[in-house]
Motif scaffolding. Structure first.
Motif, PDB file in Angstrom:
ATOM      1  N   GLY A   1       7.086  -0.949  39.251  1.00 39.59           N
ATOM      2  CA  GLY A   1       6.690  -0.119  40.374  1.00 39.59           C
ATOM      3  C   GLY A   1       7.722  -0.163  41.484  1.00 39.59           C
ATOM      4  O   GLY A   1       8.701  -0.913  41.433  1.00 39.59           O
ATOM      5  N   PHE A   2       7.506   0.651  42.512  1.00 41.43           N
ATOM      6  CA  PHE A   2       8.413   0.702  43.659  1.00 41.43           C
ATOM      7  C   PHE A   2       7.717   1.444  44.790  1.00 41.43           C
ATOM      8  O   PHE A   2       6.593   1.954  44.634  1.00 41.43           O
ATOM      9  N   THR A   3       8.370   1.501  45.946  1.00 38.12           N
ATOM     10  CA  THR A   3       7.860   2.226  47.107  1.00 38.12           C
ATOM     11  C   THR A   3       8.772   3.413  47.383  1.00 38.12           C
ATOM     12  O   THR A   3       9.991   3.268  47.407  1.00 38.12           O
ATOM     13  N   HIS A   4       8.173   4.586  47.585  1.00 32.32           N
ATOM     14  CA  HIS A   4       8.955   5.796  47.825  1.00 32.32           C
ATOM     15  C   HIS A   4       8.206   6.677  48.811  1.00 32.32           C
ATOM     16  O   HIS A   4       7.026   6.997  48.602  1.00 32.32           O
ATOM     17  N   ARG A   5       8.872   7.051  49.901  1.00 32.30           N
ATOM     18  CA  ARG A   5       8.270   7.910  50.915  1.00 32.30           C
ATOM     19  C   ARG A   5       6.887   7.402  51.330  1.00 32.30           C
ATOM     20  O   ARG A   5       5.913   8.147  51.369  1.00 32.30           O
ATOM     21  N   SER A   6       6.833   6.118  51.584  1.00 32.40           N
ATOM     22  CA  SER A   6       5.630   5.468  52.093  1.00 32.40           C
ATOM     23  C   SER A   6       4.501   5.376  51.077  1.00 32.40           C
ATOM     24  O   SER A   6       3.383   5.029  51.429  1.00 32.40           O
ATOM     25  N   GLN A   7       4.758   5.669  49.828  1.00 36.55           N
ATOM     26  CA  GLN A   7       3.736   5.544  48.799  1.00 36.55           C
ATOM     27  C   GLN A   7       4.089   4.421  47.833  1.00 36.55           C
ATOM     28  O   GLN A   7       5.257   4.219  47.501  1.00 36.55           O
ATOM     29  N   THR A   8       3.061   3.709  47.380  1.00 37.73           N
ATOM     30  CA  THR A   8       3.243   2.701  46.348  1.00 37.73           C
ATOM     31  C   THR A   8       3.041   3.371  44.993  1.00 37.73           C
ATOM     32  O   THR A   8       1.995   3.982  44.747  1.00 37.73           O
ATOM     33  N   LEU A   9       4.034   3.259  44.116  1.00 39.22           N
ATOM     34  CA  LEU A   9       4.007   3.944  42.824  1.00 39.22           C
ATOM     35  C   LEU A   9       4.158   2.942  41.688  1.00 39.22           C
ATOM     36  O   LEU A   9       4.883   1.948  41.823  1.00 39.22           O
ATOM     37  N   VAL A  10       3.484   3.208  40.558  1.00 37.84           N
ATOM     38  CA  VAL A  10       3.753   2.487  39.322  1.00 37.84           C
ATOM     39  C   VAL A  10       4.341   3.482  38.328  1.00 37.84           C
ATOM     40  O   VAL A  10       4.056   4.682  38.372  1.00 37.84           O
ATOM     41  N   ALA A  11       5.184   2.972  37.446  1.00 35.44           N
ATOM     42  CA  ALA A  11       5.945   3.831  36.545  1.00 35.44           C
ATOM     43  C   ALA A  11       5.306   3.866  35.156  1.00 35.44           C
ATOM     44  O   ALA A  11       5.239   2.831  34.480  1.00 35.44           O
ATOM     45  N   PRO A  12       4.820   5.022  34.698  1.00 35.66           N
ATOM     46  CA  PRO A  12       4.444   5.157  33.290  1.00 35.66           C
ATOM     47  C   PRO A  12       5.662   4.903  32.405  1.00 35.66           C
ATOM     48  O   PRO A  12       6.811   4.942  32.867  1.00 35.66           O
ATOM     49  N   VAL A  13       5.432   4.677  31.111  1.00 32.78           N
ATOM     50  CA  VAL A  13       6.521   4.185  30.268  1.00 32.78           C
ATOM     51  C   VAL A  13       7.643   5.195  30.062  1.00 32.78           C
ATOM     52  O   VAL A  13       8.772   4.800  29.736  1.00 32.78           O
ATOM     53  N   GLU A  14       7.373   6.503  30.240  1.00 33.63           N
ATOM     54  CA  GLU A  14       8.452   7.474  30.022  1.00 33.63           C
ATOM     55  C   GLU A  14       9.192   7.828  31.300  1.00 33.63           C
ATOM     56  O   GLU A  14      10.196   8.550  31.276  1.00 33.63           O
ATOM     57  N   ALA A  15       8.728   7.319  32.457  1.00 32.45           N
ATOM     58  CA  ALA A  15       9.324   7.692  33.738  1.00 32.45           C
ATOM     59  C   ALA A  15      10.626   6.928  33.955  1.00 32.45           C
ATOM     60  O   ALA A  15      10.718   5.739  33.659  1.00 32.45           O
ATOM     61  N   PRO A  16      11.646   7.583  34.504  1.00 32.87           N
ATOM     62  CA  PRO A  16      12.923   6.898  34.741  1.00 32.87           C
ATOM     63  C   PRO A  16      12.859   5.994  35.953  1.00 32.87           C
ATOM     64  O   PRO A  16      12.035   6.167  36.848  1.00 32.87           O
ATOM     65  N   ARG A  17      13.744   5.029  35.972  1.00 34.80           N
ATOM     66  CA  ARG A  17      13.886   4.171  37.143  1.00 34.80           C
ATOM     67  C   ARG A  17      14.686   4.938  38.194  1.00 34.80           C
ATOM     68  O   ARG A  17      15.778   5.434  37.909  1.00 34.80           O
ATOM     69  N   PRO A  18      14.164   5.072  39.426  1.00 32.73           N
ATOM     70  CA  PRO A  18      14.909   5.803  40.453  1.00 32.73           C
ATOM     71  C   PRO A  18      16.236   5.114  40.769  1.00 32.73           C
ATOM     72  O   PRO A  18      16.312   3.889  40.829  1.00 32.73           O
ATOM     73  N   ILE A  19      17.270   5.917  40.968  1.00 34.51           N
ATOM     74  CA  ILE A  19      18.568   5.379  41.362  1.00 34.51           C
ATOM     75  C   ILE A  19      19.127   6.235  42.487  1.00 34.51           C
ATOM     76  O   ILE A  19      18.785   7.417  42.617  1.00 34.51           O
ATOM     77  N   PRO A  20      19.981   5.672  43.336  1.00 28.34           N
ATOM     78  CA  PRO A  20      20.565   6.443  44.433  1.00 28.34           C
ATOM     79  C   PRO A  20      21.349   7.640  43.907  1.00 28.34           C
ATOM     80  O   PRO A  20      22.032   7.558  42.880  1.00 28.34           O
ATOM     81  N   GLY A  21      21.230   8.745  44.592  1.00 28.23           N
ATOM     82  CA  GLY A  21      21.983   9.941  44.231  1.00 28.23           C
ATOM     83  C   GLY A  21      21.251  10.864  43.286  1.00 28.23           C
ATOM     84  O   GLY A  21      21.660  12.008  43.092  1.00 28.23           O
ATOM     85  N   VAL A  22      20.173  10.393  42.673  1.00 30.31           N
ATOM     86  CA  VAL A  22      19.379  11.235  41.774  1.00 30.31           C
ATOM     87  C   VAL A  22      18.021  11.450  42.429  1.00 30.31           C
ATOM     88  O   VAL A  22      17.334  10.475  42.764  1.00 30.31           O
ATOM     89  N   PRO A  23      17.599  12.694  42.648  1.00 30.61           N
ATOM     90  CA  PRO A  23      16.330  12.930  43.343  1.00 30.61           C
ATOM     91  C   PRO A  23      15.158  12.242  42.639  1.00 30.61           C
ATOM     92  O   PRO A  23      15.055  12.239  41.421  1.00 30.61           O
ATOM     93  N   THR A  24      14.294  11.634  43.431  1.00 32.76           N
ATOM     94  CA  THR A  24      13.101  10.991  42.909  1.00 32.76           C
ATOM     95  C   THR A  24      11.951  11.990  42.950  1.00 32.76           C
ATOM     96  O   THR A  24      11.602  12.489  44.021  1.00 32.76           O
ATOM     97  N   VAL A  25      11.381  12.286  41.794  1.00 38.43           N
ATOM     98  CA  VAL A  25      10.263  13.218  41.696  1.00 38.43           C
ATOM     99  C   VAL A  25       8.983  12.398  41.603  1.00 38.43           C
ATOM    100  O   VAL A  25       8.689  11.791  40.576  1.00 38.43           O
ATOM    101  N   SER A  26       8.215  12.384  42.690  1.00 40.26           N
ATOM    102  CA  SER A  26       7.068  11.483  42.775  1.00 40.26           C
ATOM    103  C   SER A  26       6.013  11.775  41.721  1.00 40.26           C
ATOM    104  O   SER A  26       5.306  10.863  41.282  1.00 40.26           O
ATOM    105  N   ASP A  27       5.880  13.041  41.307  1.00 30.93           N
ATOM    106  CA  ASP A  27       4.793  13.356  40.375  1.00 30.93           C
ATOM    107  C   ASP A  27       5.087  12.909  38.941  1.00 30.93           C
ATOM    108  O   ASP A  27       4.325  13.198  38.022  1.00 30.93           O
ATOM    109  N   ARG A  28       6.167  12.171  38.722  1.00 31.68           N
ATOM    110  CA  ARG A  28       6.403  11.557  37.414  1.00 31.68           C
ATOM    111  C   ARG A  28       5.810  10.154  37.346  1.00 31.68           C
ATOM    112  O   ARG A  28       5.856   9.506  36.305  1.00 31.68           O
ATOM    113  N   TYR A  29       5.248   9.708  38.479  1.00 34.54           N
ATOM    114  CA  TYR A  29       4.718   8.360  38.569  1.00 34.54           C
ATOM    115  C   TYR A  29       3.231   8.433  38.931  1.00 34.54           C
ATOM    116  O   TYR A  29       2.671   9.502  39.134  1.00 34.54           O
ATOM    117  N   ILE A  30       2.599   7.270  39.034  1.00 36.32           N
ATOM    118  CA  ILE A  30       1.196   7.196  39.439  1.00 36.32           C
ATOM    119  C   ILE A  30       1.138   6.486  40.788  1.00 36.32           C
ATOM    120  O   ILE A  30       1.633   5.363  40.939  1.00 36.32           O
TER     121      ILE A  30
END
Length: 694
Positions: free
Chosen positions: A149-178
């Motif tokens: 999991g991680f924190t993004h835009r003030s939300q706590t998110l957990v990553a389903p198994v197919e979701a990528p790990r966010p990295i700098p420079g690549v837009p984070t799409v919140s609706d790929r997580y829970i």
């Protein structure tokens, strides 16, 4: 936190500073068998209050269901290097252990088993299944997730198994997580009696250009949220461990929950255990959507299925006393006189205690601070006659984890506790990260990660937090434009800040009114600054106490208000009122040699100009020349450049009651040449400034 003294070595006549409120005196020493319980629904509501949370909790309890998720096998390939999560075998073991404990406690599992390695779609389906199980049954719903999991835009998110790990420079799409919000949205329509969300996942905030926001995971009134770590931090996964530290502490806490134990105290014990096991590296966060969930809900009702929703009145009262006690402990330790004792190591200097008195008590001088400290001491004296079992119980709680008690109190929504956490969120032991001039600068970026606590403090009614947050929400100037310091649209941020400042003003802090007044007069493109409210803001501010702004600033504010009535800049002209106010400001006596009396000087010069141009009635008993001479002289003595220049000419020509005197004329001209115009008090309208994001 790191700021708290080692209280176990500072007893103050054996815990003198432990604050016990009168509620303790009614707590029974022993024997709970004869205590009245919650009884029927009507009795329960009378105790809990007629809120949405209380109505559902007091209604007959429905079944208990749980969704237990273990996320182990993350996708091995993603387009960008660094987007692959590591395999997390411990998550499966965590989920198995939690499922076993919940089933033993009477929960029915979704699918009658642990849900493993869910994708975003199958995770959503599982949540919908949980909602269907509890739909309309006043059920208790629990969601436990172990994974990345991680924190993004003030939300706590957990990553389903197919979701990528966010990295700098690549837009984070919140609706790929829970997110917590996703769970609330999917479970909410089933109208649960209670929903508990437990994440055993990291909350580190990866580098991002996204703004840091103050709010964190907005909760519904029936929701309890338990997160394994504080925002921006990771969880402890020790090599060779069978299960994670957080899950281990949860299992221990759920092993035998007492009917008389509040849920918040159970989770406090869990948090304390994690902090102890990780040497303070990992600090769980537990939050509650309503006061009843924090202060009254029985752990036994949730995890043992007992019929009464609330803990005994004695235990509820005890928890509330512990909260009040911890706040008094921090306040007294930082702002009161015991810090001067010679045996105290590294005593807090008097200047620091004065500042702590300002930010913690909202008082400006030593006399007011001493009054507040004496009030705390008076409450401490009530401890003397308490039965020994109660004082021993309190001593035990205080000795175990004083920082954890503060955080627990903050998570309950207490504004003052959140204010203390915000002030010391970076762990500095002897200084705040803003100073007495905090209203003249912006929060540094590293402090903005703690905005969550500042927002909660302001929303919880802490006036100084409302003052700071409101000021920080005002548009900031940069060259010829303005920008918003805090995240969000400039107009929305401004309106929110204005609301916080108005609340601080209503609470008696006059500084808030002067900030509101200053911004009401600003001319900012595409932003309604509400100039029509300028006068009411200043007038109300002048009836309140000033904590930050010095007397010269207040005096100048009075001058500007008088000038506004004379000119009608923000409302109808009222020459009589404006002139009376201007005379009052001009005649303000100096408090001492060298005092800044700029406001009085400006008022005196303004009056002299009005009488020169014959646009205002003269003071009673004075001729025109007498009035112009008297008030021009006062403006000259107070360093008004324009008055000095005029006086030089008047002395040279012998006009307006000035005697013709070449020496005085030369002296005034020389002084004017070395005097700066008081331009910061200019009232000349300016062009609207364009706005932009920072």
């Amino acid at each position: 936190m790191g700021i708290v003294p080692q209280f176990k070595s500072i007893r103050l006549e054996h815990y003198l500073w432990i604050v016990l409120i009168a509620a303790l005196f009614v707590l029974p020493v022993c024997g709970r068998a004869n205590e009245p319980r919650n009884g029927d629904e009507k009795t329960c509501l009378a105790r809990a209050g007629n809120s949405q949370a209380a109505i559902r909790l007091c209604a007959p309890a429905g079944p208990r269901f749980a969704l237990v998720v273990g996320l182990e096998d993350y996708a091995a390939y993603h387009p960008y290097k660094g987007q692959t999560w590591s395999r997390l075998e411990i998550a499966g073991r965590d989920a198995d252990a939690m499922a076993q404990r919940l089933v033993a406690s009477g929960f029915a599992l979704v699918g009658e088993k642990v849900q493993r390695n869910l994708t975003r779609a199958t995770f959503s389906d599982a949540l919908k299944s949980l909602a269907r199980l509890g739909d309309g049954r006043n059920a208790t719903l629990l969601v436990y997730v172990s994974g990345h999991g991680f924190t993004h835009r003030s939300q706590t998110l957990v990553a389903p198994v197919e979701a990528p790990r966010p990295i700098p420079g690549v837009p984070t799409v919140s609706d790929r997580y829970i997110s917590v919000t996703d769970i609330e949205r999917l479970l909410g329509p089933s109208a649960p009696r209670l929903q508990i969300i437990l994440f055993d996942a990291c909350r580190d905030a990866l580098p991002s250009i996204d703004p840091v926001r103050g709010e964190q995971d907005v909760l519904g009134p029936q929701t309890v949220l338990g997160l394994a770590a504080a925002p921006g931090t990771t969880v402890d996964v020790r090599e060779g461990a069978a299960i994670s530290t957080y899950t281990r502490a949860l299992l221990d806490g759920l092993s035998n929950p007492s009917v008389d134990l509040t849920l918040s105290r159970l989770f406090f014990d869990v948090s304390s255990a994690v902090i102890d096991l990780t040497a303070g590296e990992q600090k769980p966060v537990f939050r509650y959507g309503s006061p009843q969930l924090h202060s009254m809900l029985s752990a036994g009702a949730v995890f043992a299925g007992t019929p009464d929703p609330f803990a005994s009145e004695a235990d509820v009262a005890f928890d509330l006393v512990v909260q009040r006690q911890i706040l008094h402990t921090f306040d007294y330790a930082l702002a009161c006189d015991w810090a001067e004792k010679p045996e105290r190591k590294n005593p807090i200097p008097i200047e620091a205690r004065q500042f702590y008195g300002l930010v913690l008590f909202a008082v400006r001088d030593d006399a007011e601070r001493s009054v507040r400290c004496n009030q705390i001491s008076d409450e401490v004296d009530k401890d003397a006659k308490l039965p020994a079992p109660l004082t021993e119980r309190l001593d035990d709680y205080m000795a175990r984890n004083v920082n954890g008690l503060l955080m627990q109190t903050a998570q309950s929504g207490n504004g003052h506790a959140n204010w203390i956490v915000f002030l010391f969120s970076l762990g500095n032991t002897r200084e705040l990260l803003f100073t007495r001039d905090m209203l003249n600068s912006y929060l540094p970026s590293e402090r903005r990660t703690a905005l969550e606590f500042l927002y909660r403090a302001a929303d919880g009614g802490e006036p100084m937090a409302q003052l700071l947050l409101g000021q920080q929400s005002m548009p900031a100037e940069s060259e010829s434009s303005y920008f918003a310091v805090l995240p969000g649209p400039i107009s929305e941020t401004y309106e929110n800040g204005r609301a916080y400042l108005e609340r601080a003003l209503d609470a008696g802090i006059g500084d808030a009114g002067l900030i509101l007044a200053y911004n009401a007069r600003r001319n900012l493109q595409d932003l309604d600054t509400h100039p029509e409210l300028y006068r009411s803001y200043v007038e109300k501010a002048l009836t309140k106490r000033m904590l930050i702004f010095p007397p010269p600033y207040v005096l100048t504010a009075r001058f500007l208000l008088a000038d506004d009535y004379l000119n009608g800049n923000t409302g109808p002209k009222n020459a009589a009122k404006g002139l009376a106010m201007m005379l009052e400001v001009a005649d303000t006596p100096s408090p001492g040699e060298g005092a800044d009396m700029s406001g009085a000087g400006l008022a005196a010069w303004r009056l002299a100009f009005l009488w020169m141009t014959q646009t205002a009635p003269l003071p009673e008993g004075m001729t025109r020349d007498q009035a112009v001479y008297t008030y021009t002289q006062r403006a000259m003595k107070l360093g008004v450049k324009e008055a000095l220049e005029f006086g030089s000419e008047a002395y040279a020509e012998g006009r307006y009651g000035f005697p013709k005197d070449a020496i005085h004329a030369a002296d005034a001209k020389r002084e004017a040449a070395t005097t700066e115009t008081i331009s910061r008090y200019s009232i000349t309208p300016q062009r609207p400034k364009p706005g932009k994001r920072q």
